[in-house]
Design a protein around this motif. Structure first.
Motif, PDB file in Angstrom:
ATOM      1  N   ARG A  64       0.720  -1.258  -0.048  1.00 51.72           N
ATOM      2  CA  ARG A  64       0.038  -0.066  -0.063  1.00 51.72           C
ATOM      3  C   ARG A  64       0.805   1.182  -0.017  1.00 51.72           C
ATOM      4  O   ARG A  64       1.609   1.464   0.944  1.00 51.72           O
ATOM      5  N   VAL A  65       0.814   1.837  -1.138  1.00 46.46           N
ATOM      6  CA  VAL A  65       1.761   3.155  -1.307  1.00 46.46           C
ATOM      7  C   VAL A  65       0.813   4.466  -1.456  1.00 46.46           C
ATOM      8  O   VAL A  65      -0.372   4.384  -2.021  1.00 46.46           O
ATOM      9  N   ARG A  66       1.230   5.428  -0.639  1.00 44.26           N
ATOM     10  CA  ARG A  66       0.363   6.571  -0.745  1.00 44.26           C
ATOM     11  C   ARG A  66       1.454   7.962  -0.815  1.00 44.26           C
ATOM     12  O   ARG A  66       2.765   7.660  -0.586  1.00 44.26           O
ATOM     13  N   THR A  67       1.027   9.192  -0.920  1.00 41.83           N
ATOM     14  CA  THR A  67       1.773  10.120  -0.795  1.00 41.83           C
ATOM     15  C   THR A  67       1.331  11.077   0.421  1.00 41.83           C
ATOM     16  O   THR A  67       0.102  10.457   1.151  1.00 41.83           O
ATOM     17  N   GLY A  68       1.828  12.111   0.801  1.00 43.74           N
ATOM     18  CA  GLY A  68       1.400  12.815   1.869  1.00 43.74           C
ATOM     19  C   GLY A  68       2.205  12.569   3.321  1.00 43.74           C
ATOM     20  O   GLY A  68       3.195  11.931   3.138  1.00 43.74           O
ATOM     21  N   ASP A  69       1.835  13.329   4.178  1.00 43.04           N
ATOM     22  CA  ASP A  69       2.710  13.214   5.602  1.00 43.04           C
ATOM     23  C   ASP A  69       2.355  12.125   6.187  1.00 43.04           C
ATOM     24  O   ASP A  69       1.413  11.311   5.972  1.00 43.04           O
ATOM     25  N   VAL A  70       3.458  11.671   7.179  1.00 41.49           N
ATOM     26  CA  VAL A  70       3.435  10.578   8.109  1.00 41.49           C
ATOM     27  C   VAL A  70       3.700  11.257   9.449  1.00 41.49           C
ATOM     28  O   VAL A  70       4.539  12.237   9.770  1.00 41.49           O
ATOM     29  N   ILE A  71       2.600  11.357  10.328  1.00 42.09           N
ATOM     30  CA  ILE A  71       2.602  12.189  11.399  1.00 42.09           C
ATOM     31  C   ILE A  71       2.702  11.121  12.713  1.00 42.09           C
ATOM     32  O   ILE A  71       2.172  10.025  12.693  1.00 42.09           O
ATOM     33  N   VAL A  72       3.646  11.401  13.650  1.00 46.34           N
ATOM     34  CA  VAL A  72       4.038  10.708  14.681  1.00 46.34           C
ATOM     35  C   VAL A  72       3.784  11.492  15.889  1.00 46.34           C
ATOM     36  O   VAL A  72       4.307  12.740  16.088  1.00 46.34           O
ATOM     37  N   VAL A  73       3.146  10.830  17.037  1.00 44.78           N
ATOM     38  CA  VAL A  73       2.796  11.407  18.334  1.00 44.78           C
ATOM     39  C   VAL A  73       3.344  10.770  19.283  1.00 44.78           C
ATOM     40  O   VAL A  73       2.958   9.378  19.151  1.00 44.78           O
ATOM     41  N   ASP A  74       4.249  10.855  20.323  1.00 39.74           N
ATOM     42  CA  ASP A  74       4.833  10.145  21.086  1.00 39.74           C
ATOM     43  C   ASP A  74       5.237   8.939  20.632  1.00 39.74           C
ATOM     44  O   ASP A  74       4.768   7.725  21.318  1.00 39.74           O
ATOM     45  N   GLY A  75       5.867   8.710  19.621  1.00 38.55           N
ATOM     46  CA  GLY A  75       6.560   7.623  19.126  1.00 38.55           C
ATOM     47  C   GLY A  75       5.640   6.705  18.437  1.00 38.55           C
ATOM     48  O   GLY A  75       6.009   5.624  17.924  1.00 38.55           O
ATOM     49  N   ALA A  76       4.494   7.168  18.003  1.00 40.19           N
ATOM     50  CA  ALA A  76       3.609   6.297  17.554  1.00 40.19           C
ATOM     51  C   ALA A  76       2.636   7.157  16.150  1.00 40.19           C
ATOM     52  O   ALA A  76       2.629   8.211  16.121  1.00 40.19           O
ATOM     53  N   VAL A  77       2.541   6.222  15.141  1.00 38.69           N
ATOM     54  CA  VAL A  77       1.965   6.724  13.910  1.00 38.69           C
ATOM     55  C   VAL A  77       0.442   7.104  14.344  1.00 38.69           C
ATOM     56  O   VAL A  77      -0.181   6.244  14.896  1.00 38.69           O
ATOM     57  N   VAL A  78       0.041   8.220  13.705  1.00 39.39           N
ATOM     58  CA  VAL A  78      -1.369   8.561  13.914  1.00 39.39           C
ATOM     59  C   VAL A  78      -1.861   9.140  12.501  1.00 39.39           C
ATOM     60  O   VAL A  78      -1.121   9.555  11.634  1.00 39.39           O
TER      61      VAL A  78
END
Length: 432
Positions: free
Chosen positions: A18-32
């Motif tokens: 599964r491939v996408r574009t856009g941001d990867v957002i991380v909060v306190d060490g986990a992906v959200v």
């Protein structure tokens, strides 16, 4: 609350193709999925493909200190095993050497995009400070910022001594932790004899009891050439027959190698829920076989990827071995596409460790990730930059590596340790 945003990537490989574009957002060490990013740290991924951190499901970190030894290349496994044992005996395996070798191997792992390493440690001299050895490897991982799965293995160990040592290691490293995983997820303890060629049923039984007591994963090696030969000589049966009888075909077990397997054996492994680890960087150059990965996966077996150790592979570069796995797959069946092999090196390996939070970049996953620069000449003309991670630029290294939301490799350099010092200390120890 700490917030990290990985922004501007050419592509983000989330999970299993599964491939996408856009941001990867991380909060306190986990992906959200989403968060307030007003004061977030921004990690520029321009020109990069972002993947989850690779998971090396089968390594022998001690062998990092014993690479390219004379007389250990291109020989039968029956000769290789005693040659390596002689080298270990001459060096003297102790906590110091264990820690230094692990530190070098784990640093190499991070610098090649591997964020989690399963270390199937098989050399525990009788009477040695085995808890000290396990502590030294764990400290090495903490020092460089890698995740470690410390496997208390056995190779001709006294069964009672091996089980007592495994229990002591659990008590010292992960006391009262479900599944033998530390609270921060950075350390995991597992158990695993080297194989039926090396260890008797009693060792499998007693280490299995420790595993069941604490919910640990079990791991062993099966169906390389010598494993099959010795099992037939000693027991008149094939390794998987024995493992099935001994209770080591089960959903909490992972089998490394599986080069020589029959269709019937593949079906039995699949029915048991046992997972597998492919190690082509060891088995192919040594002439020990090629696992039929396509057949294993088609049967429903979860397959991960490992490098095995420096005594047979000489390198701990899992992406390079993923490329090799893709290429040699055509020798034993239809060729595996790059997307499948990348999933083996990430989520496939993680699942075999019982760690479904690793090896993917989906909401709730641990924020272990790599930024692979695909803007250079080695990727010129590449139509699919994700597939190009394997097809192009053999031996590529990531620009940035993040573990648990923390940058541990930046601009291709370790953040928390000095590479030169790691190398110098290991050479000083092995040349004494």
């Amino acid at each position: 609350m700490s917030v990290l945003v990985v922004r501007g990537a050419v592509a983000v490989l989330e999970d299993a193709g599964r491939v996408r574009t856009g941001d990867v957002i991380v909060v306190d060490g986990a992906v959200v999925d989403d968060a307030d990013t007003t004061d977030a740290e921004i990690l520029d991924a321009s020109g990069c493909v972002v993947t989850a951190g690779l998971v090396n499901a089968h390594h022998h970190l001690l062998q990092t200190a014993f690479r390219t030894l004379p007389g250990t290349r291109g020989i039968p496994m029956r000769e290789w095993l005693p040659a390596m044992a002689a080298a270990y005996n001459a060096a003297g395996i102790d906590p110091e050497l264990t820690g230094l070798a692990a530190r070098a191997g784990l640093a190499e792992a991070l610098l090649s995009g591997v964020t989690t390493v399963a270390d199937h440690h098989l050399t525990w001299p009788s009477g040695a400070d085995t808890v000290g050895m396990a502590r030294a490897a764990a400290a090495a991982a903490a020092d460089v910022g890698a995740r470690l799965v410390s496997v208390r293995g056995a190779a001709r160990d006294d069964p009672q001594e091996a089980a007592s040592s495994a229990q002591a290691i659990v008590d010292a490293l992960v006391p009262d932790r479900p599944g033998g995983v530390s609270a921060d997820g950075m350390l995991q303890v597992a158990v695993g004899p080297a194989g039926v060629h090396s260890d008797p049923r009693e060792t499998f039984d007693l280490l299995g009891e420790v595993a069941h007591r604490h919910g640990l994963r079990r791991r062993t090696q099966a169906n390389e050439v010598v494993d099959v030969e010795i099992a037939l000589e000693r027991y008149g049966r094939r390794p998987l027959d024995l493992l099935e009888d001994w209770g080591w075909l089960a959903a909490d077990v992972t089998l490394a190698h599986l080069c020589d397997v029959t269709p019937d054996e593949i079906g039995r492994v699949a029915a048991s829920g046992t997972s597998a680890t492919h190690a082509p960087g060891c088995d192919v150059p040594m002439g020990w076989g090629v696992a039929p990965v396509r057949a294993l996966r088609d049967a429903g077996i979860a397959v991960g990827l490992g490098t095995s150790g420096g005594g047979s592979n000489d390198a701990g570069h899992l992406l390079a071995d993923a490329r090799l796995a893709m290429q040699v797959s055509a020798l034993v069946g239809p060729q595996l596409p790059a997307s499948e092999v990348l999933s083996m090196a990430t989520s496939g390996s993680a699942d075999g460790l019982g760690r479904t939070e690793l090896g993917r970049l989906t909401p709730g996953s641990a924020a272990d990730l790599c930024l692979w620069d695909v803007s250079g000449v080695a990727d010129a003309g590449v139509a699919d930059p994700v597939a190009g991670l394997l097809w192009a630029s053999p031996g590529r290294r990531p620009r940035t590596v993040v573990v648990g939301g923390r940058v541990v490799v930046d601009a291709g350099r370790l953040v928390r340790a000095d590479e030169g010092e790691i190398v110098a200390r290991l050479f000083e120890r092995v040349t004494r």
